[in-house]
Each structure stands twice: as C-alpha cells, then as structure tokens.
Write a protein that holds these residues in place. Structure first.
Motif, PDB file in Angstrom:
ATOM      1  N   MET A 266     -14.554  15.131  12.392  1.00 52.88           N
ATOM      2  CA  MET A 266     -14.079  13.837  11.907  1.00 52.88           C
ATOM      3  C   MET A 266     -15.196  12.808  12.000  1.00 52.88           C
ATOM      4  O   MET A 266     -15.904  12.763  12.987  1.00 52.88           O
ATOM      5  N   VAL A 267     -15.307  12.015  10.981  1.00 51.28           N
ATOM      6  CA  VAL A 267     -16.311  10.959  10.923  1.00 51.28           C
ATOM      7  C   VAL A 267     -15.593   9.624  10.822  1.00 51.28           C
ATOM      8  O   VAL A 267     -14.629   9.483  10.072  1.00 51.28           O
ATOM      9  N   HIS A 268     -16.082   8.651  11.588  1.00 51.26           N
ATOM     10  CA  HIS A 268     -15.519   7.294  11.574  1.00 51.26           C
ATOM     11  C   HIS A 268     -16.663   6.312  11.351  1.00 51.26           C
ATOM     12  O   HIS A 268     -17.484   6.109  12.251  1.00 51.26           O
ATOM     13  N   ILE A 269     -16.691   5.706  10.187  1.00 48.48           N
ATOM     14  CA  ILE A 269     -17.777   4.807   9.806  1.00 48.48           C
ATOM     15  C   ILE A 269     -17.221   3.422   9.534  1.00 48.48           C
ATOM     16  O   ILE A 269     -16.227   3.282   8.827  1.00 48.48           O
ATOM     17  N   HIS A 270     -17.889   2.427  10.094  1.00 45.51           N
ATOM     18  CA  HIS A 270     -17.545   1.039   9.790  1.00 45.51           C
ATOM     19  C   HIS A 270     -18.636   0.472   8.893  1.00 45.51           C
ATOM     20  O   HIS A 270     -19.805   0.423   9.283  1.00 45.51           O
ATOM     21  N   VAL A 271     -18.269   0.066   7.666  1.00 46.20           N
ATOM     22  CA  VAL A 271     -19.195  -0.551   6.718  1.00 46.20           C
ATOM     23  C   VAL A 271     -18.897  -2.039   6.727  1.00 46.20           C
ATOM     24  O   VAL A 271     -17.798  -2.457   6.386  1.00 46.20           O
ATOM     25  N   MET A 272     -19.876  -2.828   7.141  1.00 47.75           N
ATOM     26  CA  MET A 272     -19.642  -4.263   7.303  1.00 47.75           C
ATOM     27  C   MET A 272     -20.748  -5.077   6.649  1.00 47.75           C
ATOM     28  O   MET A 272     -21.821  -4.568   6.375  1.00 47.75           O
ATOM     29  N   GLY A 273     -20.445  -6.353   6.438  1.00 46.55           N
ATOM     30  CA  GLY A 273     -21.398  -7.277   5.854  1.00 46.55           C
ATOM     31  C   GLY A 273     -20.664  -8.493   5.333  1.00 46.55           C
ATOM     32  O   GLY A 273     -19.463  -8.653   5.550  1.00 46.55           O
ATOM     33  N   ALA A 274     -21.383  -9.328   4.651  1.00 46.06           N
ATOM     34  CA  ALA A 274     -20.807 -10.544   4.077  1.00 46.06           C
ATOM     35  C   ALA A 274     -19.875 -10.204   2.932  1.00 46.06           C
ATOM     36  O   ALA A 274     -19.991  -9.152   2.306  1.00 46.06           O
ATOM     37  N   SER A 275     -18.969 -11.104   2.635  1.00 43.00           N
ATOM     38  CA  SER A 275     -18.149 -10.976   1.441  1.00 43.00           C
ATOM     39  C   SER A 275     -19.083 -10.931   0.240  1.00 43.00           C
ATOM     40  O   SER A 275     -20.011 -11.728   0.136  1.00 43.00           O
ATOM     41  N   GLY A 276     -18.876  -9.954  -0.639  1.00 46.37           N
ATOM     42  CA  GLY A 276     -19.717  -9.813  -1.820  1.00 46.37           C
ATOM     43  C   GLY A 276     -20.937  -8.942  -1.619  1.00 46.37           C
ATOM     44  O   GLY A 276     -21.703  -8.726  -2.554  1.00 46.37           O
ATOM     45  N   SER A 277     -21.122  -8.419  -0.415  1.00 47.24           N
ATOM     46  CA  SER A 277     -22.305  -7.594  -0.149  1.00 47.24           C
ATOM     47  C   SER A 277     -22.105  -6.135  -0.529  1.00 47.24           C
ATOM     48  O   SER A 277     -23.046  -5.346  -0.497  1.00 47.24           O
ATOM     49  N   GLY A 278     -20.877  -5.751  -0.874  1.00 43.39           N
ATOM     50  CA  GLY A 278     -20.632  -4.383  -1.306  1.00 43.39           C
ATOM     51  C   GLY A 278     -19.995  -3.491  -0.262  1.00 43.39           C
ATOM     52  O   GLY A 278     -20.009  -2.269  -0.409  1.00 43.39           O
ATOM     53  N   THR A 279     -19.396  -4.073   0.774  1.00 43.84           N
ATOM     54  CA  THR A 279     -18.792  -3.247   1.820  1.00 43.84           C
ATOM     55  C   THR A 279     -17.656  -2.389   1.264  1.00 43.84           C
ATOM     56  O   THR A 279     -17.576  -1.198   1.568  1.00 43.84           O
ATOM     57  N   THR A 280     -16.798  -2.969   0.453  1.00 46.07           N
ATOM     58  CA  THR A 280     -15.668  -2.217  -0.091  1.00 46.07           C
ATOM     59  C   THR A 280     -16.143  -1.152  -1.071  1.00 46.07           C
ATOM     60  O   THR A 280     -15.672  -0.008  -1.030  1.00 46.07           O
ATOM     61  N   SER A 281     -17.082  -1.492  -1.937  1.00 48.60           N
ATOM     62  CA  SER A 281     -17.597  -0.508  -2.908  1.00 48.60           C
ATOM     63  C   SER A 281     -18.236   0.670  -2.193  1.00 48.60           C
ATOM     64  O   SER A 281     -17.964   1.831  -2.536  1.00 48.60           O
ATOM     65  N   LEU A 282     -19.077   0.404  -1.211  1.00 43.96           N
ATOM     66  CA  LEU A 282     -19.724   1.488  -0.469  1.00 43.96           C
ATOM     67  C   LEU A 282     -18.693   2.262   0.348  1.00 43.96           C
ATOM     68  O   LEU A 282     -18.729   3.492   0.404  1.00 43.96           O
ATOM     69  N   GLY A 283     -17.757   1.551   0.963  1.00 50.36           N
ATOM     70  CA  GLY A 283     -16.712   2.214   1.735  1.00 50.36           C
ATOM     71  C   GLY A 283     -15.889   3.169   0.885  1.00 50.36           C
ATOM     72  O   GLY A 283     -15.639   4.312   1.278  1.00 50.36           O
ATOM     73  N   ARG A 284     -15.483   2.721  -0.285  1.00 53.40           N
ATOM     74  CA  ARG A 284     -14.705   3.579  -1.193  1.00 53.40           C
ATOM     75  C   ARG A 284     -15.518   4.792  -1.626  1.00 53.40           C
ATOM     76  O   ARG A 284     -15.004   5.917  -1.675  1.00 53.40           O
ATOM     77  N   ALA A 285     -16.777   4.564  -1.980  1.00 50.96           N
ATOM     78  CA  ALA A 285     -17.629   5.673  -2.440  1.00 50.96           C
ATOM     79  C   ALA A 285     -17.837   6.696  -1.325  1.00 50.96           C
ATOM     80  O   ALA A 285     -17.795   7.908  -1.575  1.00 50.96           O
TER      81      ALA A 285
END
Length: 188
Positions: free
Chosen positions: A1-20
């Motif tokens: 199991m892998v648990h990754i937190h992708v964080m940054g400013a709003s608009g930095s691409g956290t959701t896009s990278l997280g989904r990918a």
C-alpha cells in the motif's frame, strides 16, 4: 500500500497530479476540499466541522489498496501525518498559477463569477486569497506555512515544479524510492 500526500498552493496542480497518480497506481484519490467543505451551492462557502472532516477522511484512508491525498490539510490533518509514505510538494510561478486558477474558475462557474453573478464577490475574495499565497505569513495556507510544516515531517518530501508536463511529474513520483519500494511490495 502506498500513501502519498500531494500538496501545494491552490492552482499548483495538486488535484491534477493526485488524480493522475491514483489512476496510474490504481488506488483511491482523495481531495481535501471534499472533506473540508460541506456541499453547498454556491460551493466552498461552509466549512465542515473539523472533527467530522477528519473522521470522514480517516474512514476513507482505511480502504485497502492505498491512496493519494491531494490538497492541504495542515492545521486539521495531523492524524493523517503518520500515514504518509511520501509528501509531494508542487510549486509553480505565481503568475502561471493565477492564470490557471482564473481559467479554472471561468470554466467551472462561467457567468456566476462575472459582474452581477451570485458568486462574483466570493470569487473575487478567493482570487485575492490565492494570489497572496507566496507572500502571506504562516498563520494561513501559504508558502510560509507549507515550508514550516514540511520542516516537521519525517517522511521523504519530493519537490516538483508543476509547470512541467504531467507525465514527467508522474514519472518522477513513481521513481522515488519511497514509492518504487511500495510498488515492489504490492506486486509480491
């Protein structure tokens, strides 16, 4: 199991990278906005009770198979910190980040954020808040707060420039030793 937190400013691409990443690893994608905010129309107006949001999020993290958490949970997500295998901190030049946000807001909400729209004021306030990320102090979601928090973490932190192609970002995360080791464990 892998648990990754992708964080940054709003608009930095956290959701896009997280989904990918979630799609590539075939694991759950969780976004902090879905837990922080109650579903409302207009959206993002009413925060969920802190105890409830962490209860809901912890419930989701118990699912088998791992997960990617995108967004920011600095002040309310402490119970999650012990679960992370890797923290991915994405940054991008402020001008490009704000251009992404303005385009995203226009696509999502159209005339609602324009003059006289029911979201005009809230959208303006959000854009002002987002624009101050790089200069605001650590008392709120800001570069200073993120850097301060990252200094307290014991898991590896991977820093990425999110102006790069998403495939390049994916490759860099997937090749990180903390993730490559997890992928090997999953295949056994």
């Amino acid at each position: 199991m892998v648990h990754i937190h992708v964080m940054g400013a709003s608009g930095s691409g956290t959701t896009s990278l997280g989904r990918a990443l979630a799609e590539k690893l075939d694991i759950a994608h969780l976004d902090t906005d879905d837990f922080f905010w109650l579903p409302t129309d207009p959206p993002f107006t009413t925060p969920r009770d802190a105890d409830e949001r962490i209860r809901l999020l912890l419930e989701e993290t118990r699912r088998p198979g791992g997960w990617i958490l995108s967004g920011s949970a600095l002040k309310w997500g402490r119970p999650l910190e012990r679960l992370y295998d890797l923290i991915v901190f994405v940054r991008i030049e402020p001008e490009l980040r704000m251009a992404r946000i303005r385009a995203r807001e226009a696509t999502r909400y159209g005339h609602r954020i324009g003059p006289g729209g029911d979201m005009e004021v809230k959208s303006g306030e959000f854009l002002e808040w987002a624009a101050s990320y790089d200069t605001a102090g650590p008392e709120r979601r800001s570069l200073a707060a993120h850097e301060e928090w990252l200094e307290t973490q014991t898991v590896p932190v991977l820093r990425l420039d999110s102006s790069r192609d998403i495939d390049n970002l994916l490759t860099e995360v997937l090749l990180h030793p903390a993730i490559a080791a997890g992928a090997v464990r999953r295949r056994r």
